[in-house]
Design a protein around this motif. Structure first.
Motif, mmCIF file in Angstrom:
data_model
loop_
_atom_site.group_PDB
_atom_site.id
_atom_site.type_symbol
_atom_site.label_atom_id
_atom_site.label_comp_id
_atom_site.label_asym_id
_atom_site.label_seq_id
_atom_site.Cartn_x
_atom_site.Cartn_y
_atom_site.Cartn_z
ATOM 1 N N LEU A 7 0.769 -1.156 -0.112
ATOM 2 C CA LEU A 7 -0.154 -0.237 0.048
ATOM 3 C C LEU A 7 0.617 1.062 0.231
ATOM 4 O O LEU A 7 0.320 2.293 -0.652
ATOM 5 N N SER A 8 1.370 1.267 0.741
ATOM 6 C CA SER A 8 3.290 2.495 0.868
ATOM 7 C C SER A 8 3.741 2.654 -0.265
ATOM 8 O O SER A 8 3.206 3.465 -0.621
ATOM 9 N N ASP A 9 3.693 1.356 -1.150
ATOM 10 C CA ASP A 9 4.687 1.693 -2.461
ATOM 11 C C ASP A 9 3.730 1.947 -3.377
ATOM 12 O O ASP A 9 3.833 3.196 -3.902
ATOM 13 N N ARG A 10 2.019 1.730 -3.565
ATOM 14 C CA ARG A 10 1.709 1.845 -4.778
ATOM 15 C C ARG A 10 0.859 3.819 -4.137
ATOM 16 O O ARG A 10 0.748 4.366 -5.208
ATOM 17 N N GLN A 68 3.934 5.963 -5.878
ATOM 18 C CA GLN A 68 3.776 5.874 -6.714
ATOM 19 C C GLN A 68 2.728 6.633 -7.609
ATOM 20 O O GLN A 68 2.776 7.423 -8.635
ATOM 21 N N ALA A 69 1.266 6.759 -6.286
ATOM 22 C CA ALA A 69 -0.193 6.930 -6.746
ATOM 23 C C ALA A 69 0.416 8.829 -6.792
ATOM 24 O O ALA A 69 0.365 9.074 -7.652
ATOM 25 N N ILE A 70 0.963 9.563 -5.834
ATOM 26 C CA ILE A 70 1.636 10.604 -5.838
ATOM 27 C C ILE A 70 2.442 11.029 -7.028
ATOM 28 O O ILE A 70 2.142 12.028 -7.222
ATOM 29 N N HIS A 71 3.597 10.853 -6.612
ATOM 30 C CA HIS A 71 4.621 10.935 -7.621
ATOM 31 C C HIS A 71 3.966 11.182 -9.191
ATOM 32 O O HIS A 71 4.001 12.297 -9.931
ATOM 33 N N GLN A 72 2.499 9.858 -10.281
ATOM 34 C CA GLN A 72 2.219 10.223 -10.735
ATOM 35 C C GLN A 72 1.136 11.597 -10.925
ATOM 36 O O GLN A 72 1.065 12.118 -12.247
ATOM 37 N N THR A 73 0.720 11.783 -10.011
ATOM 38 C CA THR A 73 -0.202 12.547 -9.376
ATOM 39 C C THR A 73 0.522 14.316 -9.741
ATOM 40 O O THR A 73 0.010 15.032 -10.486
ATOM 41 N N LEU A 74 1.715 14.379 -8.926
ATOM 42 C CA LEU A 74 2.814 15.537 -9.494
ATOM 43 C C LEU A 74 2.937 15.610 -10.441
ATOM 44 O O LEU A 74 2.962 16.955 -11.055
ATOM 45 N N ASP A 115 1.665 14.682 -13.665
ATOM 46 C CA ASP A 115 0.490 14.842 -14.249
ATOM 47 C C ASP A 115 -0.672 15.108 -13.574
ATOM 48 O O ASP A 115 -1.782 15.035 -12.762
ATOM 49 N N PRO A 116 -1.015 16.794 -13.164
ATOM 50 C CA PRO A 116 -1.939 17.470 -12.351
ATOM 51 C C PRO A 116 -3.447 17.501 -12.433
ATOM 52 O O PRO A 116 -4.385 17.223 -11.920
ATOM 53 N N ALA A 117 -3.775 16.477 -14.365
ATOM 54 C CA ALA A 117 -4.967 16.333 -14.340
ATOM 55 C C ALA A 117 -5.545 14.958 -13.615
ATOM 56 O O ALA A 117 -6.643 14.567 -13.693
ATOM 57 N N SER A 118 -4.532 14.010 -13.406
ATOM 58 C CA SER A 118 -4.237 12.662 -12.498
ATOM 59 C C SER A 118 -5.095 12.975 -10.891
ATOM 60 O O SER A 118 -4.497 13.784 -10.996
ATOM 61 N N VAL A 119 -6.058 12.441 -10.620
ATOM 62 C CA VAL A 119 -6.651 13.170 -9.367
ATOM 63 C C VAL A 119 -6.354 11.477 -8.513
ATOM 64 O O VAL A 119 -6.133 10.268 -8.770
ATOM 65 N N LEU A 120 -5.938 12.358 -7.203
ATOM 66 C CA LEU A 120 -5.695 10.620 -6.191
ATOM 67 C C LEU A 120 -6.715 10.872 -5.385
ATOM 68 O O LEU A 120 -6.748 11.628 -4.086
ATOM 69 N N VAL A 121 -7.371 9.281 -4.856
ATOM 70 C CA VAL A 121 -8.228 9.608 -4.254
ATOM 71 C C VAL A 121 -8.459 7.830 -3.450
ATOM 72 O O VAL A 121 -7.630 7.445 -3.312
ATOM 73 N N VAL A 122 -7.879 8.736 -2.105
ATOM 74 C CA VAL A 122 -7.653 7.190 -0.758
ATOM 75 C C VAL A 122 -8.613 7.255 -0.444
ATOM 76 O O VAL A 122 -9.608 8.454 0.415
ATOM 77 N N GLY A 123 -9.491 5.905 0.138
ATOM 78 C CA GLY A 123 -10.567 5.514 1.111
ATOM 79 C C GLY A 123 -9.765 5.199 1.791
ATOM 80 O O GLY A 123 -9.377 3.762 2.251
ATOM 81 N N VAL A 124 -10.770 5.543 3.312
ATOM 82 C CA VAL A 124 -10.583 4.494 4.241
ATOM 83 C C VAL A 124 -11.903 4.152 4.588
ATOM 84 O O VAL A 124 -12.684 4.769 5.069
#
Length: 170
Positions: free
Chosen positions: A120-123, A126-132, A134-143
């Protein structure tokens, strides 16, 4: 560049009959998963050192992947020139399956199949770097918080609690 002889073990693991392999090019077993640079490096090493050893993913007759540990050696004549090459293949499918199972155990919860903290930490990283990038991408985390889960285990047993976790994970 032609196969001169094979043993029954190669026929068994590849699914080819001896007659189908004799006289054919070893490329017949090629999976298409290795780059040409892989084979080029293999042949350069073979010509320079007289032998090569490594892991190759071939393809069996039925199309399934056939990972092997392969050693190729040059057989030289009395004059020192290469007369033929001899390849020794070891089927490593079971080893690869065990390796995948161990990797799955190391990165996933065995009950739910969900990513553990390491994966989870690795993913997330990766998602944070992808968002940085490509600003058009969105990172959503649900708990999801399970209030009263302890009571499920206590009142209905651990099997019911495990089943609830599996259903929620799906």
């Amino acid at each position: 560049g032609k196969i001169l002889d094979v043993n029954q073990a190669l026929c068994r693991i590849s699914g080819y009959k001896r007659e189908q392999l004799l006289g054919s090019n070893p490329r017949r077993l090629k999976s298409g998963l290795h780059e040409e640079s892989f084979y080029r490096a293999m042949w350069e090493t073979l010509q320079r050192e007289g032998s090569w050893s490594g892991e190759v993913i071939n393809r069996a007759r039925d199309g399934t992947l056939l990972p092997v540990q392969e050693t190729i050696s040059a057989a030289r004549g009395p004059d020192g020139s290469v007369h033929r090459y001899i390849a020794l293949l070891t089927d490593i499918r079971q080893l690869k399956e065990q390796q995948q199972q161990l990797e799955a155990l190391a990165l996933r919860d065995p009950l739910t199949g969900l990513a553990n903290r390491v994966l989870l930490s690795d993913r997330l990283e990766q998602a944070i770097h992808q968002t940085l990038r490509d600003p058009a991408s969105v990172l959503v985390v649900g708990v999801l918080d399970l209030d009263g889960f302890k009571q499920v285990n206590a009142g209905h047993g651990h099997a019911a609690g495990d089943r609830l976790l599996q259903v929620l994970a799906d």
